[in-house]
Design an enzyme around this catalytic site. Structure first.
Site, mmCIF file in Angstrom:
data_model
loop_
_atom_site.group_PDB
_atom_site.id
_atom_site.type_symbol
_atom_site.label_atom_id
_atom_site.label_comp_id
_atom_site.label_asym_id
_atom_site.label_seq_id
_atom_site.Cartn_x
_atom_site.Cartn_y
_atom_site.Cartn_z
ATOM 1 N N MET A 143 -31.744 -17.406 22.852
ATOM 2 C CA MET A 143 -32.193 -16.061 22.504
ATOM 3 C C MET A 143 -31.402 -15.036 23.302
ATOM 4 O O MET A 143 -31.269 -15.140 24.524
ATOM 5 C CB MET A 143 -33.682 -15.905 22.793
ATOM 6 C CG MET A 143 -34.609 -16.748 21.921
ATOM 7 S SD MET A 143 -34.523 -16.338 20.168
ATOM 8 C CE MET A 143 -35.002 -14.604 20.177
ATOM 9 N N HIS A 181 -32.919 -17.512 7.996
ATOM 10 C CA HIS A 181 -33.595 -17.706 9.276
ATOM 11 C C HIS A 181 -34.994 -17.104 9.176
ATOM 12 O O HIS A 181 -35.143 -15.885 9.002
ATOM 13 C CB HIS A 181 -32.797 -17.035 10.398
ATOM 14 C CG HIS A 181 -33.299 -17.334 11.771
ATOM 15 N ND1 HIS A 181 -33.011 -18.512 12.430
ATOM 16 C CD2 HIS A 181 -34.081 -16.605 12.615
ATOM 17 C CE1 HIS A 181 -33.585 -18.485 13.618
ATOM 18 N NE2 HIS A 181 -34.244 -17.347 13.752
ATOM 19 N N ASP A 219 -38.458 -16.361 10.865
ATOM 20 C CA ASP A 219 -39.132 -16.217 12.163
ATOM 21 C C ASP A 219 -40.644 -16.304 11.999
ATOM 22 O O ASP A 219 -41.273 -15.427 11.398
ATOM 23 C CB ASP A 219 -38.767 -14.870 12.797
ATOM 24 C CG ASP A 219 -37.322 -14.844 13.266
ATOM 25 O OD1 ASP A 219 -36.924 -15.765 13.992
ATOM 26 O OD2 ASP A 219 -36.596 -13.904 12.913
ATOM 27 N N ASP A 249 -29.486 -15.594 18.736
ATOM 28 C CA ASP A 249 -30.446 -14.820 17.944
ATOM 29 C C ASP A 249 -30.900 -13.615 18.746
ATOM 30 O O ASP A 249 -31.513 -13.759 19.797
ATOM 31 C CB ASP A 249 -31.650 -15.713 17.602
ATOM 32 C CG ASP A 249 -32.704 -14.999 16.759
ATOM 33 O OD1 ASP A 249 -32.497 -13.820 16.404
ATOM 34 O OD2 ASP A 249 -33.734 -15.629 16.460
ATOM 35 N N MET A 280 -44.110 -16.208 13.891
ATOM 36 C CA MET A 280 -44.711 -15.728 15.144
ATOM 37 C C MET A 280 -46.229 -15.733 15.015
ATOM 38 O O MET A 280 -46.766 -15.370 13.967
ATOM 39 C CB MET A 280 -44.224 -14.316 15.457
ATOM 40 C CG MET A 280 -42.726 -14.156 15.470
ATOM 41 S SD MET A 280 -42.229 -12.461 15.887
ATOM 42 C CE MET A 280 -40.481 -12.510 15.466
ATOM 43 N N MET A 284 -41.938 -19.324 16.905
ATOM 44 C CA MET A 284 -42.299 -18.677 18.165
ATOM 45 C C MET A 284 -43.826 -18.715 18.251
ATOM 46 O O MET A 284 -44.510 -17.704 18.070
ATOM 47 C CB MET A 284 -41.730 -17.258 18.198
ATOM 48 C CG MET A 284 -40.225 -17.232 18.361
ATOM 49 S SD MET A 284 -39.471 -15.608 18.092
ATOM 50 C CE MET A 284 -39.116 -15.716 16.330
ATOM 51 N N HIS A 334 -37.835 -20.875 12.610
ATOM 52 C CA HIS A 334 -37.838 -20.657 14.063
ATOM 53 C C HIS A 334 -39.261 -20.331 14.491
ATOM 54 O O HIS A 334 -39.746 -19.226 14.262
ATOM 55 C CB HIS A 334 -36.865 -19.516 14.400
ATOM 56 C CG HIS A 334 -36.858 -19.119 15.835
ATOM 57 N ND1 HIS A 334 -36.319 -17.914 16.263
ATOM 58 C CD2 HIS A 334 -37.319 -19.732 16.951
ATOM 59 C CE1 HIS A 334 -36.452 -17.827 17.571
ATOM 60 N NE2 HIS A 334 -37.062 -18.910 18.013
ATOM 61 N N SER A 344 -31.738 -13.019 9.449
ATOM 62 C CA SER A 344 -33.172 -13.057 9.724
ATOM 63 C C SER A 344 -33.848 -12.100 8.754
ATOM 64 O O SER A 344 -33.458 -10.935 8.651
ATOM 65 C CB SER A 344 -33.454 -12.628 11.168
ATOM 66 O OG SER A 344 -34.835 -12.469 11.372
#
Length: 229
Positions: free
Chosen positions: A150, A34, A36, A184, A38, A71, A69, A9
Site C-alpha cells: 500500500m 481491482h 476494494d 495501490d 472494506m 480490507m 482486495h 480501482s
C-alpha cells in the site's frame, strides 16, 4: 519480472452502472478490475461485498480478472464466499491476521479454493514479515502470487502517493522475481515509472484513471511511461 498489469480501482466509478463501467475499462485497455472490499472496521470506510462481485462475474463473463482486495478484520471467514462469487484473486491484509503462520495457512486455503492468493501490507508495516510469509508459502504447495504494498493508508481514495514505500517493492522483487508485486494508492502517470523501476508490475490506479477525461489514453500513457522507464 512479470508483464505489466494495469488494474483500475472501481471505487470512484459510477457505482449505479458498475458492470458497464468495468466493461468500458476493459475496452480501454485495463488488465484487471481491482475491487476494494472494506468492512468499516479494519478501515474507516464501508464499500461492497461478495454479492457485488457475484453480480459482476455474471455480467463480465468467465474471463474477466476480478482482483478482490479485502480490507476487513476477519478475511478467512470470507474465502468460500468470494470463491463462490467468482473472484479470480483474493488478497488479504497481513495486519488483519494473527501473525505469519496464520497468514501462511490462509494463503494455502485460498489456493485450495481455486483462487490466486495475495497478501497486502499497510505503509507502517515493515516488509520483513511479508517476506517471511512468502518464504514459508514457497515451501508449501501454494505460493503467494501477489504481494501488495500500500502506497497510502488504506480506506479512502485520493490520498498522496508515498514514494518511500518503493524500498519495500524493491525488496520483494529482488527475492521473488516471478511474483506479481502490486502497488495501490495515489499512483498515476506522474509516478508510475517510479513504481515500475522499483519492481512493481501490477499497478492499481483509481482516481488517476477514473477521473481522467479519456480512460484509454490514460492507460496507454501509463504503459508508455513504464516502457520508457
Amino acid at each position: 519480472m512479470p508483464e505489466l498489469k494495469i488494474a483500475p480501482s472501481i471505487l470512484n466509478a459510477d457505482l449505479a452502472n458498475l458492470s458497464s463501467e468495468c466493461k468500458k475499462l476493459f475496452a480501454a485497455g485495463a488488465d484487471i478490475m481491482h475491487l476494494d472490499v472494506m468492512d468499516g472496521h479494519f478501515v474507516p470506510n464501508l464499500t461492497f461485498g461478495h454479492p457485488v462481485v457475484e453480480s459482476l462475474r455474471k455480467e463480465l463473463g468467465p474471463d474477466a480478472y476480478l482482483d478482490v482486495h479485502l480490507m476487513v478484520s476477519k478475511p478467512r471467514m470470507w474465502i468460500k464466499d468470494y470463491k463462490k462469487a467468482g473472484a479470480s484473486a483474493f488478497t488479504f491484509h497481513l495486519e488483519a491476521v494473527e501473525g505469519v503462520d496464520e497468514a501462511v495457512d490462509i494463503v494455502q486455503e485460498i489456493g485450495r479454493e481455486g483462487m490466486l492468493a495475495g497478501v497486502a501490507i499497510k505503509p507502517k508495516t515493515p516488509v520483513a514479515p511479508l517476506l517471511e510469509v512468502m518464504q514459508k508459502c514457497q515451501k508449501n504447495q501454494i505460493p503467494v502470487t501477489n504481494a501488495l504494498v500500500m502506497t497510502v493508508e488504506p480506506g479512502f481514495g485520493g490520498q498522496k502517493f508515498m514514494g518511500d514505500m518503493m524500498s519495500k517493492v524493491s525488496a520483494i522483487r529482488e527475492q521473488y522475481p516471478e511474483c506479481d508485486v502490486q502497488v495501490d494508492g495515489g499512483v498515476g502517470i506522474g509516478n508510475i515509472d517510479l513504481c515500475y523501476k522499483a519492481g512493481a508490475n501490477s499497478i492499481v490506479a483509481g482516481s488517476a484513471i477514473i477521473k481522467s477525461e479519456n480512460w484509454a489514453e490514460t492507460i496507454t500513457s501509463m504503459r508508455k511511461k513504464c516502457e520508457e522507464a
